[in-house]
Design an enzyme around this catalytic site. Structure first.
Site, PDB file in Angstrom:
ATOM      1  N   TYR B 145       0.846  -1.200   0.000  1.00 28.32           N
ATOM      2  CA  TYR B 145       0.000   0.000   0.000  1.00 28.32           C
ATOM      3  C   TYR B 145       0.881   1.249   0.000  1.00 28.32           C
ATOM      4  O   TYR B 145       2.032   1.207   0.436  1.00 28.32           O
ATOM      5  CB  TYR B 145      -0.976   0.005   1.180  1.00 28.32           C
ATOM      6  CG  TYR B 145      -0.344  -0.086   2.555  1.00 28.32           C
ATOM      7  CD1 TYR B 145       0.135   1.055   3.207  1.00 28.32           C
ATOM      8  CD2 TYR B 145      -0.249  -1.309   3.218  1.00 28.32           C
ATOM      9  CE1 TYR B 145       0.695   0.968   4.480  1.00 28.32           C
ATOM     10  CE2 TYR B 145       0.319  -1.404   4.479  1.00 28.32           C
ATOM     11  CZ  TYR B 145       0.774  -0.257   5.099  1.00 28.32           C
ATOM     12  OH  TYR B 145       1.340  -0.343   6.354  1.00 28.32           O
ATOM     13  N   ARG B 155       4.740   0.744   0.805  1.00 29.72           N
ATOM     14  CA  ARG B 155       5.273  -0.225   1.764  1.00 29.72           C
ATOM     15  C   ARG B 155       5.300  -1.616   1.143  1.00 29.72           C
ATOM     16  O   ARG B 155       4.306  -2.042   0.541  1.00 29.72           O
ATOM     17  CB  ARG B 155       4.382  -0.303   3.025  1.00 29.72           C
ATOM     18  CG  ARG B 155       4.366   0.845   3.996  1.00 29.72           C
ATOM     19  CD  ARG B 155       5.680   1.250   4.629  1.00 29.72           C
ATOM     20  NE  ARG B 155       6.677   0.239   4.927  1.00 29.72           N
ATOM     21  CZ  ARG B 155       6.666  -0.591   5.971  1.00 29.72           C
ATOM     22  NH1 ARG B 155       5.699  -0.574   6.849  1.00 29.72           N
ATOM     23  NH2 ARG B 155       7.653  -1.451   6.158  1.00 29.72           N
TER      24      ARG B 155
END
Lengths: 194, 236
Positions: B145, B155
Site C-alpha cells: 500500500y 510499503r
C-alpha cells in the site's frame, strides 16, 4: 559470542496498530481487585513540535503494592505475590494525545547491590515514527525514596529528573497522577537505554 | 537469598534501527534529541508479563475463519519459532499479529487508502508459543500500500508481529516481509536497520514443507529475541 544468533530488528508499530494491539481492558490493572492504593495515571504524549501524539501506545510493567514482581525471576520469599495483580498494562493515546490508566501504587523494589528503588512504573512507548520502543519510568512526587533512587541518580541534571516524576492533582477525589511524555524538545522526557 | 540479576545482552552495533532515521520522515519529530541514558538492568528490567492461565485471550490462529465467508487473497501459512540469541526456545509467550487485507487496506477507520475493505477479513490474530517456542497462523498474503513518506512510496507487503519474551527488556514489535519483494530495496522502514544480516531476519523464507497441497503456501519466520548476557553477573 560470534556464533550467537542475531536478534530480530524492531520495526515501527505504524499508524494502524490499534487493530492488533487494542485491548481497552488492559488499561485497568486493578480489574482483578488487587491489594493496594488505587491510582490513576494520566498524561499526554507530545512530539518535537509540541503537538499531541494521537497514535502512541504505552505498555506498563510494575511491582505489586509490596514491591513484588509477578515473575519467576523475582525469587524473594519475604515479599508476597498478590494473586490478583499481574503488573502489566497497555493503553493507547486518544485523538488529543491523552492517555489514562488505572493501577495500584507499587511498592519499592530492590535495585542493584543493596540499593532500594523508589516505587515506579516502567513504560515502553510505541508509535509511528519510532522504529523501536522508547523506555521510560513513572515515579511519584513526594516519595522520600526518590532522593536515593539509584536510577534517578544516574540522571545528572536534576531538572531532567523531574520529567519522570508524576504529580498528584490537588483537586482530585481519588489520586490522579499526571505526567506528560515529551518525545523531543524542551523538557524532553528522560528515556533509558536498556 | 539469591541476589543475582541476569541482565540481557545489548544489541550488536547496527543490528537494531536508530531512533532518528531521516529517510523515515516521521522519526524526525519523534526521536529524542538526548541519547537515552544507559540503565544497568535491575529486577524491573529482567522481569515482565507472564501469560500462563490464558488471561490474554484464546488463541486466534486462523484469520480466514470467523466471518461470513473466506477472505479474498492468497492463503498462506506463517509459522516459526521464537528463540533467544542462544537458540533456546521461548515458550508460552504471547505473539500478536496484525495486517492489511489482500488489497492493501487495514480494517481500521484511520486507513483511508483507496482500496476495498474485505468484509471477511479483519487481519488480527494471537497465539501463545508452544513448549518448542513454535507458533503457526493461517492468513492471506497482505497487499502493498502507498504511504506518504516520500512521493509515490509504497510499503512492501508485511505482517506486524508483537512478541513479549521473558522480560520487559525482550519486548519486540517488528514486521515480517516476503522474499523477493522489489519494494524492500526502497523501503525506509526496512532499511532503517544498518546491518544487512540483521535485516535478513525480517524476511520470511518460502518453505515447501510448510505449504499444504491444494490449499496454502507456507512461509517460515523465526523470531530471535535478546538473550541473556553470556556470564551471569553478581548483583553488586
Amino acid at each position: 559470542m560470534a556464533d550467537r544468533l542475531i536478534a530480530t530488528p524492531s520495526q515501527t508499530v505504524g499508524p494502524f496498530f490499534h487493530i492488533g494491539l487494542g485491548r481497552p481492558d488492559w488499561a485497568d490493572l486493578t480489574a482483578g481487585n488487587p491489594q493496594g492504593e488505587r491510582i490513576v495515571v494520566a498524561g499526554r504524549v507530545i512530539d518535537g513540535d509540541g503537538a499531541p501524539v494521537p497514535d502512541a501506545c504505552l505498555e506498563l510493567w510494575q511491582a505489586n503494592a509490596v514491591g513484588r514482581y509477578a515473575h519467576p525471576d523475582d525469587t524473594r520469599t519475604d515479599t508476597p505475590l498478590d494473586p490478583n495483580f499481574r503488573g502489566f498494562g497497555r493503553v493507547s493515546t486518544n485523538a488529543d494525545g491523552n492517555f489514562r490508566f488505572t493501577t495500584i501504587r507499587p511498592g519499592p523494589v530492590p535495585g542493584r547491590g543493596n540499593s532500594l528503588q523508589a516505587p515506579h512504573i516502567a513504560v515502553a512507548l510505541f508509535a509511528r515514527g519510532l522504529l523501536k520502543q522508547l523506555y521510560t519510568r513513572v515515579y511519584f512526587a513526594g516519595e522520600p525514596l526518590n532522593e536515593t533512587d539509584p536510577v534517578l541518580s544516574t540522571i545528572a541534571d536534576p531538572m531532567r529528573r523531574q520529567t519522570l516524576i508524576a504529580t498528584r492533582s490537588e483537586d482530585a477525589d481519588s489520586a490522579i497522577w499526571r505526567l506528560d511524555i515529551v518525545m523531543q524538545g524542551d523538557n524532553e522526557t528522560v528515556f533509558f537505554d536498556i | 537469598m539469591s541476589d543475582t540479576i541476569r541482565p540481557f545482552a545489548r544489541p550488536r552495533e547496527g543490528s537494531q534501527p536508530p531512533y532518528l532515521h531521516p529517510d523515515y520522515a516521521s522519526t524526525v519529530k519523534r526521536a529524542p534529541k538526548h541519547s537515552p541514558i544507559p540503565l544497568e538492568h535491575t529486577l524491573t528490567e529482567v522481569t515482565g508479563p507472564v501469560f500462563a492461565g490464558g488471561w490474554a485471550g484464546a488463541d486466534a490462529a486462523d484469520l480466514t475463519q470467523g466471518h461470513g465467508g473466506p477472505p479474498l487473497g492468497e492463503r498462506i501459512i506463517v509459522s516459526g519459532r521464537v528463540l533467544d540469541e542462544d537458540a533456546r526456545p521461548v515458550s508460552g509467550t504471547l505473539v500478536e499479529l496484525w495486517q492489511c487485507n489482500a488489497a492493501g487496506r487495514y480494517c481500521y477507520p484511520v486507513d483511508q487508502h483507496d482500496a476495498p475493505l474485505d468484509p471477511n477479513f479483519d487481519g488480527v490474530g494471537q497465539v501463545l508459543t508452544d513448549e518448542r517456542g513454535e507458533y503457526r497462523f493461517l492468513t492471506i498474503k497482505p497487499g502493498a500500500y502507498p504511504w506518504r513518506n516520500t512521493y509515490n512510496a509504497w510499503r512492501p507487503a508485511h505482517i506486524h508481529f508483537g512478541i513479549f519474551g521473558p522480560a520487559f527488556t525482550t519486548r519486540l514489535i517488528t514486521q515480517m516481509y516476503f522474499p523477493g519483494d522489489p519494494l524492500l530495496a526502497l523501503d525506509a522502514i526496512y532499511l532503517g536497520t544498518a546491518d544487512e544480516k540483521a535485516r535478513q531476519r525480517l524476511i520470511a523464507a518460502y518453505d515447501p514443507n510448510l505449504s499444504e497441497a491444494e490449499w496454502a503456501l507456507g512461509y517460515r519466520f523465526d523470531i530471535v529475541l535478546r538473550g541473556r548476557e553470556a556470564t551471569p553477573m553478581e548483583n553488586t
